[in-house]
Design a protein around this motif. Structure first.
Motif: not given
Lengths: 434, 334, 237
Positions: A47-54, A273-294
């Motif tokens: 899901n990280i690969q598909w959902g975050y970056a297609g 732990l993984l889900v918590w990490g993922c959610e944290r990452a998605l709401n960080s500046p990194w996550g915003r970049t990733v979502r913008a790209i997607r």
């Protein structure tokens, strides 16, 4: 409202496991739960690969297998004679290969482009390959000649199996880095095709390289990860026996259930732990970049975001998560069985989980993992039972046999139909992304 | 130094099997490249379409055999092939109607359609398993050898035999005929040209009044027919197991990408590149070298670069090289 | 006054929620050249696409020879006698020049395709020379000729050109304009969008100056060229 619905969905899946426990056995139910939890972790990786970056990878089974290999190398018993026979020389051969490829890339960059460069490099690589084989082959023969019935491999480090989990993640990440470097940034189908190939190669290496982890001879009796005890030890442990007697349960059943519960807890913790990490990452500046790209690759690229680099990052992280789950799987099963690494089971089944659960949503991936994981394994006992009921009126004969045989194949067909139906009628899955 | 025997061994172990295998791959890769150029996605279900078509050819072959109908020295499967092709075409057209058409209508992203095609792959694989099971099915009959190794040795007096299986010869002939027909169709007929036009520039094709649904239908018909022929030839040559066709995906994709996805000529040439590379890399050259150098030079190696278990690594490496250095393939493509 | 041969009247619409065209009207008579000019983003191409049915109109109508064709698809309009040359991707690059022309005539069932092709080769002699060459290998100006030739293969009554001279040299541009005049003389109506406003208005019978999706000035080409307002604002003095 949506939250309420999601709770209901999870409750429904929990019901499936409870019913299995009540009507079949708790051992079976927990067994399925543990495998489903591992599938859910793999689904998170995908899901990280598909959902975050297609990114569509068809090589998930490769990451799972690398995770398994990590367990074999880190935790299996050392085979000192086998290692002494050729271990260091095998390492030398692999180092030589890495150096040779490194030198080739360096030469490729330094030399002038043209037919001469291509020819020279091709010749160089052929020669290097034969030198590599000349170093490797005798060592492999020596290792495999050592007690082939029980060993024949270089052995492991004998560390705790828990330590192998991050190693599995790292190995899967390394493989993903190589493939991603090559196949990302081109047409998106190319990643799908290339990962299909690398996964097949990884599985073939596991099957055929006996010196590595005994190939299809399988590596059994891998130690338990900390802190899981063996059932037989529990059954003679006075404290455990006292407790069991206090509840009034059968010590043998209780020990197996206790072990499975312990695994379930560990897997559940890793998952959360993984889900918590993922959610944290998605709401960080990194996550915003990733979502913008997607959301819009072209405009993100125009804004100076390095799309290919981000995709590579995400591809590696996702593969690492899958590798982690692969390591956990092998360390729970206590054995490495290369023939069980089938793309249908570990690549396409995980995809069905992600798509059914809700692509882009971690909770959806977990739900899909648990639900499809249950379905896939439950069909193993439900399918033949149902077929037996359906065909009970038929006289014994080839037709009955054929029909009962087909029950086993129904699984594939059902998975395919489920995938197609979800993609067509509910492409956002059970828990759509917000 | 025995050049003639070395050459014979080379023909026997590399050239003849390479031509046959390359022909089978080419027929499969042509289907993949046609679907790619018109429908614009990499069809992961293609291997299982081949298995599906072949399963029906086998059923029809058994039926013919039970009726006592055979094709003399040729395999009965050739008589069953047209029926199998019809079933395959019906299947792919039904799949298009039920599954793919919707994604065309909503103009879904290519990658979504790729995932959809893996779903189709599951379904077809399940069907194949239910229809014909997973065990090996032998349906080859007629004369096994077109060129018998004993006869060859007797005629030539060479120590080394040369064998040409009937199925190998049929594979090559079938590939030549199919390619000739396909290229004639694409280059010379109005319908074929409209297919190329649609693949070249979809919007302009629409403006020119080309009916996309018709183009798509014809593409599926061609791809389905080619898949059935390719699968049957491969099954005749190597004996049929429904589940091995999945592993043909990698060499076929590699062949299509090497030639340039979307280029039919490229797919054919790519197929032979992949087939010969696989054979050259996984062949044990000891025998051939044995005729060329004095025996005591040889040592005891097999002179095999990779064991046949790793033949997928060959097509994969070819794919990787192309992606690294020439992602558009040898003949352009998309 | 009689109704013009082709008219897009009071067209209002856009691609999404926002309208790009506002009450815009374009018309052309047989044998006439009508040119749409205006600043960037004025909706020139959009207006032409609206006439061709590639844009859904919220208001207004398109009529060809008195018949209301507002609801027809672009493909149906081709059958009604309209030809369209898009600005980009307007040829089949992987096919030969001759095949391009053949594909242009795909909807024709009659026997006269060969004759039409000869007419086009007469109009663009270079294409006859390069008929078996892949269109993608030709120069920019030659590709435009292929594109125009392809659209002419249906023997349209109206030819619509979206910036036919984009990206070609001034010499090639003059040459293309000469050909367009020649085509108009055969009685075909020409409606085209042009970036090179001055040169285009010189050959135009009728000119439309669009600004922000509205008609700003409408007159003969010569009159617009002479209008000081137009010159100052749109023709660079």
């Amino acid at each position: 409202m949506a939250r309420y619905r999601n709770v209901l969905l999870f409750a429904g899946v929990a019901m499936l496991f409870i019913l299995t426990g009540v009507f079949q056995s708790w051992n079976l139910s927990l067994n399925i739960l543990n495998l489903a939890l591992l599938s859910a972790i793999m689904a998170i990786g995908v899901n990280i690969q598909w959902g975050y970056a297609g990114l569509f990878s068809t090589g998930i089974v490769g990451s799972v297998a690398l995770g398994g290999l990590a367990v074999a190398l880190v935790s299996s018993k050392p085979v000192p004679e086998g290692w002494a026979a050729g271990g260091p020389q095998i390492v030398e051969a692999l180092l030589f290969a890495a150096l040779a490829i490194g030198l080739a890339t360096w030469l490729y960059r330094r030399l002038k482009p043209g037919a001469n460069r291509a020819l020279a490099l091709a010749l160089y690589l052929v020669v290097a390959f034969f030198i590599y084989r000349a170093i490797l082959d005798p060592a492999v023969t020596a290792v495999e000649a050592n007690n082939p019935a029980q060993a024949g491999n270089i052995g492991g480090l004998g560390f705790n199996s828990l330590l192998a989990w991050p190693v599995g993640a790292l190995m899967a990440a390394a493989a993903a880095w190589i493939i991603g470097k090559i196949a990302l940034g081109l047409r998106e189908d190319y990643l799908a095709i290339a990962t299909l190939g690398i996964a097949e190669i990884i599985v073939q290496v596991l099957r055929n390289e006996d010196w590595l982890a005994r190939g299809v001879k399988n590596l059994i009796d891998l130690p338990r990860p900390w802190p899981v005890p063996k059932e037989v030890d529990l059954q003679v442990d006075p404290f455990f026996l006292d407790t069991v007697r206090a509840i009034g349960a059968d010590p043998v059943t209780a020990s197996t259930i206790f072990v499975k519960l312990l695994y379930a807890t560990m897997f559940g913790l890793v998952l959360l732990l993984l889900v918590w990490g993922c959610e944290r990452a998605l709401n960080s500046p990194w996550g915003r970049t990733v979502r913008a790209i997607r959301d819009n690759e072209i405009s993100a690229a125009a804004m100076g975001k390095d799309v290919k680099f981000r995709h590579l990052q995400i591809f590696i992280i996702g593969s690492a998560v899958v590798g982690l789950a692969g390591a956990m799987l092998t360390s729970m099963e206590g054995q490495l069985t290369p023939p069980s690494y089938l793309p249908l089971r570990f690549t396409f089944l995980i995809w069905v989980m992600v798509i059914v659960g809700g692509s882009g949503n971690n909770w959806g991936a977990i739900l899909g993992g648990l639900l499809i994981g249950w379905l896939y394994l439950a069909v193993e006992f439900l399918g033949p039972q149902m077929m037996a009921i359906l065909t009970s009126g038929l006289p014994a004969g080839p037709l009955k046999d054929h029909l009962q045989d087909t029950a086993a194949h129904m699984r594939l067909l059902t998975l395919g139909v489920v995938l197609l139906l979800v993609l067509r009628f509910a492409p956002k899955g059970l828990i759509p992304e917000k | 130094m025995d050049l003639l025997n070395a050459l014979t061994a080379f023909l026997n172990f590399i050239v003849v099997p390479g031509l046959a295998y390359g022909s089978q791959l080419a027929l499969g890769a042509l289907g993949i490249t046609l679907i790619f150029s018109v429908l614009r996605f990499s069809n992961f279900a293609h291997g299982d379409t081949m298995a599906f078509g072949t399963a029906f050819v086998i059923l029809f072959t058994w039926w013919f055999q039970s009726l006592g109908i055979t094709a003399g020295p040729l395999p009965t499967a050739l008589l069953a092939l047209p029926l199998g092709i019809l079933v395959t075409i019906a299947m792919v057209l039904a799949t298009d109607r039920v599954v793919y058409r919707y994604y065309r209508k909503v103009r879904a992203k290519a990658i979504i359609v790729v995932i959809v095609s893996t779903g189709v792959m599951f379904v077809m694989n399940g069907l194949v398993r239910m229809i014909i099971g997973t065990s090996e099915r032998n349906f080859s009959d007629g004369a096994r050898m077109m060129l018998n190794p004993q006869d060859f040795k007797a005629w030539t007096g060479l120590a080394e035999p040369l064998a040409v299986k009937t199925t190998q010869a049929i594979s090559v002939v079938a590939a030549v005929l199919c390619c000739a027909f396909l290229f004639w169709f694409l280059q010379k007929t109005r319908t074929g040209k409209s297919m190329r036009a649609y693949s070249d520039n979809e919007d302009l094709a629409l403006l020119s009044g080309i009916n996309p649904e018709r183009v798509v239908t014809i593409t599926w018909i061609l791809a389905g027919a080619l898949a059935c022929i390719a699968g049957t030839l491969y099954g005749l040559d190597k004996s049929y197991r429904g589940i091995v066709y999945f592993s043909l995906l990698m060499p076929m994709f590699a062949a299509a990408v090497v030639g340039g996805l979307g280029s039919p000529l490229g797919a054919v040439i790519g197929s032979f590149i992949v087939a010969f590379s696989e054979l050259i890399v996984t062949n044990a050259w000891r025998k051939i070298f044995g005729y060329l150098v004095p025996p005591d030079w040889l040592g005891d190696g097999l002179y095999q670069a990779l064991s046949t278990d790793y033949k997928v690594a060959v097509s994969f490496s070819i794919l990787i090289l192309v992606l690294l250095f020439r992602p558009q393939g040898i003949f352009g493509g998309k | 006054m009689a109704e013009p041969f082709l008219i897009g009247e009071n067209m209002t619409g856009g691609y999404g929620a926002v309208d790009i065209l506002h009450d815009c009207t374009l018309a052309v008579e047989p044998g006439e050249i009508a040119v749409i000019v205006g600043p960037n983003g004025a909706g020139k191409s959009t207006a032409m696409k609206a006439v061709f049915g590639m844009l859904r109109l919220r208001q207004g109508s398109v009529r060809l020879a008195g018949e209301d064709i507002t609801g027809l698809t672009p493909q149906a309009r081709v059958r009604k006698g309209m030809g369209f040359v898009p600005q980009t991707h307007n040829i089949f690059t992987g096919m030969t020049v001759e095949e391009n022309l053949e594909m242009g005539a795909f909807i024709r069932e009659d026997e006269g395709i060969r004759g039409t092709m000869e007419q086009i080769y007469d109009l663009f002699p270079i294409l006859r020379q390069k008929r078996f060459q892949k269109a993608g290998e030709l120069s920019g100006g030659q590709r435009q000729q292929v594109a125009v030739g392809r659209a002419l293969m249906t023997q349209p009554k109206v030819l619509m050109l979206d910036e036919p001279t984009a990206g070609v040299s001034p010499i090639v541009m003059d040459e293309l304009f000469d050909r367009i005049i020649e085509i108009a003389r055969t009685g075909i109506s020409i409606l085209m969008v042009e970036q090179n406003a001055r040169q285009a208005l010189e050959i135009a019978d009728k000119g439309y100056v669009l600004v922000q999706g509205r008609n700003r000035y409408t007159d003969t080409g010569a009159a617009l060229l002479a209008d000081p307002e137009v010159r100052k604002s749109f023709l660079g003095g």
